[in-house]
Write a protein that holds these residues in place. Structure first.
Motif, PDB file in Angstrom:
ATOM      1  N   ASP A 127       3.174  -2.034  15.605  1.00 56.97           N
ATOM      2  CA  ASP A 127       2.685  -0.806  14.994  1.00 56.97           C
ATOM      3  C   ASP A 127       1.174  -0.864  14.734  1.00 56.97           C
ATOM      4  OD1 ASP A 127       3.720   1.724  13.603  1.00 56.97           O
ATOM      5  OD2 ASP A 127       2.379   0.817  12.128  1.00 56.97           O
ATOM      6  N   ALA A 128       0.519   0.271  14.955  1.00 53.49           N
ATOM      7  CA  ALA A 128      -0.939   0.309  14.861  1.00 53.49           C
ATOM      8  C   ALA A 128      -1.460   0.049  13.457  1.00 53.49           C
ATOM      9  CB  ALA A 128      -1.447   1.674  15.343  1.00 53.49           C
ATOM     10  N   GLN A 129      -0.618   0.305  12.440  1.00 56.25           N
ATOM     11  CA  GLN A 129      -1.157   0.259  11.089  1.00 56.25           C
ATOM     12  C   GLN A 129      -1.645  -1.129  10.677  1.00 56.25           C
ATOM     13  OE1 GLN A 129       1.493   3.186   9.412  1.00 56.25           O
ATOM     14  NE2 GLN A 129       0.266   3.349   7.562  1.00 56.25           N
ATOM     15  N   GLU A 155      17.589  -3.342  10.808  1.00 60.12           N
ATOM     16  CA  GLU A 155      18.058  -2.453  11.876  1.00 60.12           C
ATOM     17  C   GLU A 155      19.548  -2.178  11.762  1.00 60.12           C
ATOM     18  OE1 GLU A 155      16.992  -3.386  16.073  1.00 60.12           O
ATOM     19  OE2 GLU A 155      15.263  -4.336  15.119  1.00 60.12           O
ATOM     20  N   GLU A 203       0.845  -1.205   0.000  1.00 59.24           N
ATOM     21  CA  GLU A 203       0.000   0.000   0.000  1.00 59.24           C
ATOM     22  C   GLU A 203       0.880   1.255   0.000  1.00 59.24           C
ATOM     23  OE1 GLU A 203      -1.808   1.519   3.512  1.00 59.24           O
ATOM     24  OE2 GLU A 203      -3.739   1.879   2.554  1.00 59.24           O
ATOM     25  N   TYR A 204       1.968   1.221   0.765  1.00 60.83           N
ATOM     26  CA  TYR A 204       2.868   2.372   0.799  1.00 60.83           C
ATOM     27  C   TYR A 204       3.402   2.684  -0.597  1.00 60.83           C
ATOM     28  CZ  TYR A 204       6.761   5.409   1.809  1.00 60.83           C
ATOM     29  OH  TYR A 204       7.612   6.489   1.806  1.00 60.83           O
ATOM     30  N   MET A 231      -5.011  -1.561  12.220  1.00 63.74           N
ATOM     31  CA  MET A 231      -5.961  -0.705  11.536  1.00 63.74           C
ATOM     32  C   MET A 231      -6.424  -1.340  10.229  1.00 63.74           C
ATOM     33  SD  MET A 231      -5.174   3.262  10.674  1.00 63.74           S
ATOM     34  CE  MET A 231      -3.495   2.653  10.685  1.00 63.74           C
ATOM     35  N   PRO A 251      13.074   6.256   0.140  1.00 62.41           N
ATOM     36  CA  PRO A 251      12.441   5.577   1.268  1.00 62.41           C
ATOM     37  C   PRO A 251      12.825   4.101   1.314  1.00 62.41           C
ATOM     38  CG  PRO A 251      10.813   6.162  -0.423  1.00 62.41           C
ATOM     39  CD  PRO A 251      12.106   6.798  -0.819  1.00 62.41           C
ATOM     40  N   ALA A 257      16.010  -7.754  11.758  1.00 61.31           N
ATOM     41  CA  ALA A 257      17.299  -7.509  12.408  1.00 61.31           C
ATOM     42  C   ALA A 257      18.331  -7.006  11.402  1.00 61.31           C
ATOM     43  CB  ALA A 257      17.803  -8.784  13.075  1.00 61.31           C
ATOM     44  N   ASP A 289      12.879  -9.813  14.681  1.00 58.56           N
ATOM     45  CA  ASP A 289      14.327  -9.991  14.682  1.00 58.56           C
ATOM     46  C   ASP A 289      14.731 -11.419  14.326  1.00 58.56           C
ATOM     47  OD1 ASP A 289      14.989  -7.439  15.302  1.00 58.56           O
ATOM     48  OD2 ASP A 289      15.703  -7.843  17.320  1.00 58.56           O
ATOM     49  N   GLN A 317      16.295   6.959   8.676  1.00 63.66           N
ATOM     50  CA  GLN A 317      15.093   6.467   9.340  1.00 63.66           C
ATOM     51  C   GLN A 317      14.326   5.598   8.362  1.00 63.66           C
ATOM     52  OE1 GLN A 317      14.180   8.108  12.530  1.00 63.66           O
ATOM     53  NE2 GLN A 317      12.716   6.447  12.732  1.00 63.66           N
ATOM     54  N   ILE A 373      11.165   2.927   7.292  1.00 67.41           N
ATOM     55  CA  ILE A 373       9.732   2.814   7.554  1.00 67.41           C
ATOM     56  C   ILE A 373       9.416   1.355   7.813  1.00 67.41           C
ATOM     57  CG2 ILE A 373       7.446   3.043   6.497  1.00 67.41           C
ATOM     58  CD1 ILE A 373       8.626   5.457   4.938  1.00 67.41           C
ATOM     59  N   ARG A 374       8.920   1.078   9.036  1.00 69.58           N
ATOM     60  CA  ARG A 374       8.683  -0.304   9.444  1.00 69.58           C
ATOM     61  C   ARG A 374       7.196  -0.601   9.471  1.00 69.58           C
ATOM     62  NH1 ARG A 374      12.922   0.719  12.089  1.00 69.58           N
ATOM     63  NH2 ARG A 374      14.623  -0.718  11.733  1.00 69.58           N
ATOM     64  N   PHE A 375       6.825  -1.710   8.866  1.00 69.78           N
ATOM     65  CA  PHE A 375       5.441  -2.155   8.975  1.00 69.78           C
ATOM     66  C   PHE A 375       5.400  -3.480   9.721  1.00 69.78           C
ATOM     67  CE2 PHE A 375       5.109   0.540   5.071  1.00 69.78           C
ATOM     68  CZ  PHE A 375       4.226   1.474   5.593  1.00 69.78           C
TER      69      PHE A 375
END
Lengths: 292, 292, 292, 292
Positions: free
Chosen positions: B205-207, B188, B88-89, B210, B162, B185, B170, B197, B199-201
């Motif tokens: 995580d709330a996403q 990271e 989706e991203y 949701m 991104p 892992a 991990d 930084q 982007i972790r899914f």
């Protein structure tokens, strides 16, 4: 930020500690003209040591690589590597059994003199690990990451043993534009996964500086230079290209420090990095190379 | 710590969210008797979803693996994976060009439908990267860690793009006594090295919660069960075997939570782990398996 | 985990390094019977040092507090505190100007002998900070956290100066059931906020061990005990109650280590903590108190 | 880095999400001319929401502060604060008993409607804590840090309860040159000390975005603007002044993002910060203020 001349600064100290990579050499070999610097050090009777986080080879091998490149002045006893601290640790703290390792056979070679058996992770049999009393992370080369990093994690779930990381660097440069992942970064990943506390040797940790500093009294006496009193921390200058290892470690140990711009820290970034990290070198110099 | 019966608890909710690994299956396959649980869910008209951090396969493939193992009830639309969030991203945020990836060809397959070209890191030419507009870390398998992790670091030094990590775990278990390093892992480690930084899914995580929660209204209407009003968070129970992902994520999203003891959290460790982490499940059950 | 007798172990070493809090004393004062331990050390000609992360008072004041409590054997020169390292740093690295500090006036008192002016943060005028060349975090007491922590953050936004944290502990016990936040934790918070690298002195860092170790040669000669050769790391035993400071630091420095169960590490937790942290003491003893 | 005109960009979206501080207002109050922006939004029928990590006041109080400052358009139902998520959490997950809090009485006021009793940490009696079932960190003001932070740590050693941090920010500006420590930083310190996992609400976490996003369908229907189909993520633009909260969170949620240069990110630093963090806004604009 004022840039000053290295020779003018170094003249005020009796002993110089150099980082190796980014200061004396880079991915293409020794910096052109570096032999002038060593000639000047010898002519002025200054002691010097090379403090390196490189545990992939013994001081003998490192010295040979300098010799082959034309830096005749750098004898093995001038080189202090984080691998030597790993070896001292094993010598003092691990009395018997086998030391497993990640790295090349060459990197493990000089661990062997501790009287312990060494075994690459690739040859470890996970169903027979009772004899393994320590693990040393030496080098990012010499093993299959897919297979042996997983094996390492599983070894550490079976055996509660000390883990020594003999190089704290995350990366190292391999060409003008490329870097490679160093064993320090692989070690951090495994430490996070197994949730245990590893033992790290290498700058900025004080122990590497102490190892070099302890040699100073001995050398001073042998050379009989007629110094007034013993060498103290005020007589030593630490030179490096990396704020977070060389400069932070040198400062904390109580030494004056020189940041050079021939390695990790680019000339255009130096000022902003000093300000943003709060790691402040005593001096900034372009290079340690002295023009004749 | 009181251990309660899963069926007695689940009876009070309209919808159950299950973690997959450690809850429905383990390294040997589906838990024996799990089909009873799904029969009971169907008989009592309860909705269920599987929320998994596994991005190595598409929901279709995951569903087929359940089907082959005898869990006929688990259709693809019941499976919510972190890979779907990655997709989706890309769909919303990356309009054109190539997406480089670490993982198997199979894991990349369902990214392709976004209209973007996909390219494994192994086929990236570092001297020609202008077209690469995103990087996705999908799976720990399918590539040579020695070569491709170094290549990944160098790609990210050339392109400010991104980076999506489609699995936050991990490690994952591969047998009763062994675990393997997961792409989370490795991600990271690379994130630390490049200092950016990612982007972790994935849970906690709330996403991911949701994504599942948004489907509930649709399903409720379709099934026409005569619920009194729409389904709310109080009607949903999250079941998992891991405090830091399933339970923390479920709690934070506002759901009641069940910790089961068939996976990551051993029965003898549950109480101490709850106390030391402060992550408190609403209930603790031995297993989701319902005896007939 | 085998628990052994402290006296039987200590008999094999020439020098003992003790942590203070949790080993020799607790929130109620000196451990009952601790005088027997010091009598035995003197009778058997063993050297000892106290290595403490307490920078809130000078060694003189610390020694007086032991004396008042009946431990006559502990002279100031037996006490090595992280505050002494902070003072050495200022002495070597900060040549002039003012040192701002967080802590009590008493904690700042012995910094003054470095020739630098000291100024509590409460008296700093943020519009006139050009003369402030270092900041030292000494103690959690002696200042208003609401006001002075905010002032500290703003000082560090105006002046890029070295920040020394003279106590690495996060907390300290104040009664059987309560703890207090130590300056180490406040320092970490400020470091994160300003994004700079602070200089930390205190266990497990090697520098505190080195400071004590360097005194050994001097003492050995003075006492003329006829040891065969100089004292080495194999002759020194480090005793502490905390795995992450005393034991990790002692191990890394190359010393044998004793974990005692009279402080931070509860008897029922010792084994699980050793296994989960991977920090392995050479021995575990109940207490250093020797029964007559 | 290209700087584009806010109005030209915003014209392409149906809904705008604004961060408050640094975007609509600063330490001196509302940005001069911001009323033009709200007039334009109303004239063009665009929905807007304000997403703020400020949990120190209720949406009603926040809206009143905008009204008093002349921004008549900002009704309470346009404001989504992290405090609302904290309140929803308590409502869903804490059924009875007392909620202890750090913050002003005003910040706790709107927690009270959950039916739970609220109690400032200053009034907690540590010997009688059995009734305390949650702790909420709301604001850095309203309590004595020296006393109440220590009390908080000791409460969390006695009660294993959920801890909610209702503001993830580390600092906030109080004047052109000074910042203050926010409750987010105090919360991180306490979390590290007690070793437990706190629950954080606020950008970049997806839950705050979700809370706003869920309102869109409702509003669209009510306003009956004749949009073609429901509002989707492609129709929403997130505007913020901070890369790590507003832009990272907006990007991850799947929204297009605008970085403005009126707050945390200085014009001269924007490009270097985007490159060094890898957090890439879709657009960069000087300000959201529209000249008439």
């Amino acid at each position: 930020m004022q840039i000053v001349d290295f020779k003018a600064i170094a003249a005020n100290y009796k002993v110089i500690f150099f980082d190796a990579f980014g200061v004396l050499k880079n991915y293409e070999g020794l910096l052109p003209g570096i032999e002038n610097t060593f000639s000047w050090l010898q002519a002025t009777g200054k002691e010097f040591y090379i403090l390196t986080n490189d545990a992939s080879r013994s001081p003998q091998e490192l010295a040979e690589s300098y010799y082959r490149a034309g830096a005749y002045a750098i004898a093995p006893d001038r080189i202090i590597s984080s691998g030597m601290l790993a070896r001292e640790y094993l010598d003092l703290k691990v009395n018997h059994g086998t030391v497993a390792y990640l790295g090349t056979a060459s990197s493990a070679h000089y661990l062997e003199t501790t009287g312990l058996k060494t075994l690459p992770i690739s040859q470890v049999d996970l169903s027979d690990v009772a004899d393994i009393n320590a693990l040393v992370l030496l080098d990012d080369e010499g093993f299959d990451w897919n297979v042996d990093l997983n094996k390492t994690v599983n070894l550490l779930r079976r055996r509660n043993i000390p883990v020594i990381v003999a190089n704290t660097d995350d990366t190292y440069p391999v060409s003008k534009t490329r870097i490679a992942i160093a064993i320090g970064a692989l070690g951090e990943m495994i430490e996070t996964i197994v949730g245990k506390q590893f033992i790290r040797f290498g700058k900025p940790d004080a122990q590497l500086f102490m190892f070099a500093y302890e040699r100073l009294e001995h050398l001073t006496l042998r050379n009989g230079r007629g110094n007034n009193g013993p060498v103290g921390k005020r007589d030593v200058l630490m030179v490096g290209d990396t704020l977070r290892t060389d400069i932070l470690g040198g400062n904390k140990f109580g030494l004056d420090t020189v940041l050079v711009l021939t390695g990790n820290t680019q000339p255009q970034d130096a000022e902003i990095q000093i300000r943003s990290t709060g790691i402040i070198p005593t001096y900034v110099c372009e290079s340690v190379v002295i023009s004749e």
